[in-house]
Design a protein around this motif. Structure first.
Motif, PDB file in Angstrom:
ATOM      1  N   GLY A  11      -7.442   4.226  11.234  1.00  0.00           N
ATOM      2  CA  GLY A  11      -6.876   2.889  11.417  1.00  0.00           C
ATOM      3  C   GLY A  11      -6.498   2.189  10.126  1.00  0.00           C
ATOM      4  O   GLY A  11      -5.417   1.605   9.995  1.00  0.00           O
ATOM      5  N   MET A  12      -7.394   2.260   9.128  1.00  0.00           N
ATOM      6  CA  MET A  12      -7.132   1.578   7.848  1.00  0.00           C
ATOM      7  C   MET A  12      -5.887   2.139   7.164  1.00  0.00           C
ATOM      8  O   MET A  12      -5.107   1.403   6.577  1.00  0.00           O
ATOM      9  CB  MET A  12      -8.317   1.728   6.889  1.00  0.00           C
ATOM     10  CG  MET A  12      -9.500   0.880   7.244  1.00  0.00           C
ATOM     11  SD  MET A  12      -9.074  -0.889   7.323  1.00  0.00           S
ATOM     12  CE  MET A  12     -10.674  -1.557   7.729  1.00  0.00           C
ATOM     13  N   ALA A  13      -5.721   3.459   7.251  1.00  0.00           N
ATOM     14  CA  ALA A  13      -4.567   4.086   6.597  1.00  0.00           C
ATOM     15  C   ALA A  13      -3.271   3.511   7.170  1.00  0.00           C
ATOM     16  O   ALA A  13      -2.346   3.177   6.441  1.00  0.00           O
ATOM     17  CB  ALA A  13      -4.613   5.599   6.786  1.00  0.00           C
ATOM     18  N   LEU A  14      -3.226   3.360   8.507  1.00  0.00           N
ATOM     19  CA  LEU A  14      -2.009   2.838   9.137  1.00  0.00           C
ATOM     20  C   LEU A  14      -1.823   1.356   8.848  1.00  0.00           C
ATOM     21  O   LEU A  14      -0.708   0.902   8.610  1.00  0.00           O
ATOM     22  CB  LEU A  14      -2.045   3.047  10.656  1.00  0.00           C
ATOM     23  CG  LEU A  14      -1.421   4.346  11.171  1.00  0.00           C
ATOM     24  CD1 LEU A  14      -2.262   5.541  10.755  1.00  0.00           C
ATOM     25  CD2 LEU A  14      -1.242   4.323  12.678  1.00  0.00           C
ATOM     26  N   LEU A  15      -2.936   0.605   8.854  1.00  0.00           N
ATOM     27  CA  LEU A  15      -2.830  -0.841   8.648  1.00  0.00           C
ATOM     28  C   LEU A  15      -2.385  -1.163   7.224  1.00  0.00           C
ATOM     29  O   LEU A  15      -1.469  -1.966   7.012  1.00  0.00           O
ATOM     30  CB  LEU A  15      -4.172  -1.521   8.954  1.00  0.00           C
ATOM     31  CG  LEU A  15      -4.148  -3.048   8.880  1.00  0.00           C
ATOM     32  CD1 LEU A  15      -3.229  -3.651   9.955  1.00  0.00           C
ATOM     33  CD2 LEU A  15      -5.560  -3.637   9.035  1.00  0.00           C
ATOM     34  N   PHE A  16      -3.014  -0.527   6.239  1.00  0.00           N
ATOM     35  CA  PHE A  16      -2.643  -0.783   4.845  1.00  0.00           C
ATOM     36  C   PHE A  16      -1.208  -0.361   4.583  1.00  0.00           C
ATOM     37  O   PHE A  16      -0.427  -1.072   3.973  1.00  0.00           O
ATOM     38  CB  PHE A  16      -3.591  -0.056   3.880  1.00  0.00           C
ATOM     39  CG  PHE A  16      -4.801  -0.870   3.512  1.00  0.00           C
ATOM     40  CD1 PHE A  16      -4.816  -1.633   2.356  1.00  0.00           C
ATOM     41  CD2 PHE A  16      -5.922  -0.899   4.332  1.00  0.00           C
ATOM     42  CE1 PHE A  16      -5.930  -2.395   2.017  1.00  0.00           C
ATOM     43  CE2 PHE A  16      -7.047  -1.656   4.011  1.00  0.00           C
ATOM     44  CZ  PHE A  16      -7.050  -2.415   2.836  1.00  0.00           C
ATOM     45  N   ARG A  17      -0.854   0.826   5.076  1.00  0.00           N
ATOM     46  CA  ARG A  17       0.507   1.317   4.880  1.00  0.00           C
ATOM     47  C   ARG A  17       1.510   0.368   5.532  1.00  0.00           C
ATOM     48  O   ARG A  17       2.536   0.022   4.949  1.00  0.00           O
ATOM     49  CB  ARG A  17       0.615   2.715   5.498  1.00  0.00           C
ATOM     50  CG  ARG A  17       1.995   3.318   5.471  1.00  0.00           C
ATOM     51  CD  ARG A  17       1.938   4.712   6.049  1.00  0.00           C
ATOM     52  NE  ARG A  17       1.236   5.570   5.126  1.00  0.00           N
ATOM     53  CZ  ARG A  17       1.838   6.515   4.383  1.00  0.00           C
ATOM     54  NH1 ARG A  17       3.129   6.721   4.495  1.00  0.00           N
ATOM     55  NH2 ARG A  17       1.148   7.247   3.556  1.00  0.00           N
ATOM     56  N   GLY A  18       1.192  -0.079   6.745  1.00  0.00           N
ATOM     57  CA  GLY A  18       2.084  -0.994   7.453  1.00  0.00           C
ATOM     58  C   GLY A  18       2.220  -2.323   6.742  1.00  0.00           C
ATOM     59  O   GLY A  18       3.313  -2.891   6.639  1.00  0.00           O
TER      60      GLY A  18
END
Length: 287
Positions: A11-18
């Motif tokens: 989840g964090m990977a997608l949120l930070f990237r987004g």
């Protein structure tokens, strides 16, 4: 019997990237109530694209639960190079979990562990009887790959994945998945801020592992190595062992999630309502 395909999302990977993909233009997508939503919005776009691409039967989202973990207890410097998250991102940590819940999808995380450890634990558990796909931006997780676990690394842009599995891994990386831990032990990891053996970079580390397979085997044959490499390892022996422990994903974290709780099916009205509450204009058409 048709095997399930379980998608485990970092989840964090997608949120930070987004968040960073949209915020560099100053586009924080503030709602009429003053809440920034750009990270959540972009997360959903990445996520729905991944579901389209990998067609999972079950989906689970894993999260870091705060910055302090057993790894920061082992090594003060662990991830100490990271800035605190931007002000506009902070309210989006809770918000994204609400959106995930609206999809009736489990949010999994455990204090003192990283999302990777939760992903590792669940991947090992489910891969006995199912196929598992891990969606992340993080190379550490490649150590988990085996016959029924593959990893999709998000590349630049949307819908751009590099998929690693047990068939193509050696060809792409020159080592076996479980050697990733020893590779990081030797070369360190600048993004997680631990050094490995000072002076040994990826090229040397790969060469050593291709020849000796493991750090343990390497240390047993230390006297056969070039003098320079011997000296570097001897001078950094403690850090070598510490870096290897930091790199290893724990696959026995005390979490559980019954697979039937993660079935990928959702109530479209409930999700649409959540999207409307966040004033997301054109996301509902992706459902």
């Amino acid at each position: 019997m048709e095997k399930n395909n379980v998608l485990l999302v970092d989840g964090m990977a997608l949120l930070f990237r987004g968040f960073f993909a949209t915020s560099f233009r100053g586009n924080f997508m503030i709602t009429s109530k003053g809440v920034p939503t750009n990270g959540v919005y972009q997360f959903m776009r990445y996520f729905l694209d991944a579901v389209d691409t990998f067609e999972p039967t079950h989906v689970i989202c894993c999260w870091d639960m705060g910055s302090k973990t057993f790894r920061s207890d082992l090594y003060d410097g662990y991830k100490a190079n990271r800035d605190s998250p931007p002000m506009e991102l902070i309210p989006q940590f809770d918000l994204i979990k609400e959106v995930v819940e609206a999809f009736d999808m489990p949010n999994i995380g455990l204090k003192n562990f990283e999302a990777d450890d939760c992903i590792g634990t669940l991947a090992k558990l489910y891969s006995v009887d199912n196929e598992v796909t891990i969606l992340t931006g993080d190379q550490d997780i490649l150590q988990l790959i085996d016959n029924t676990i593959r990893v999709a690394i998000m590349r630049k842009g949307q819908g751009n994945y590099e998929v690693f599995d047990h068939e193509n891994f050696y060809e792409k990386k020159g080592i076996q998945p479980k050697q990733v831990i020893d590779l990081k032990g030797l070369m360190g990891d600048s993004s997680d801020n631990y050094p490995g053996v000072k002076g040994i970079g990826e090229k040397t580390a790969l060469k050593l592992l291709q020849e000796y397979e493991t750090i343990d085997n390497l240390l047993e044959n230390l006297d056969q190595l070039p003098k320079g490499v011997q000296a570097k390892i001897n001078n950094n022996m403690d850090m070598l062992h510490l870096s290897r422990s930091l790199a290893q994903i724990k696959c026995d974290v005390p979490i559980t999630c019954a697979l039937d709780q993660a079935l990928w099916k959702y109530d479209k009205d409930r999700v649409t309502m959540k999207f409307e509450e966040l004033e997301f204009k054109n996301l509902a058409k992706l459902l």
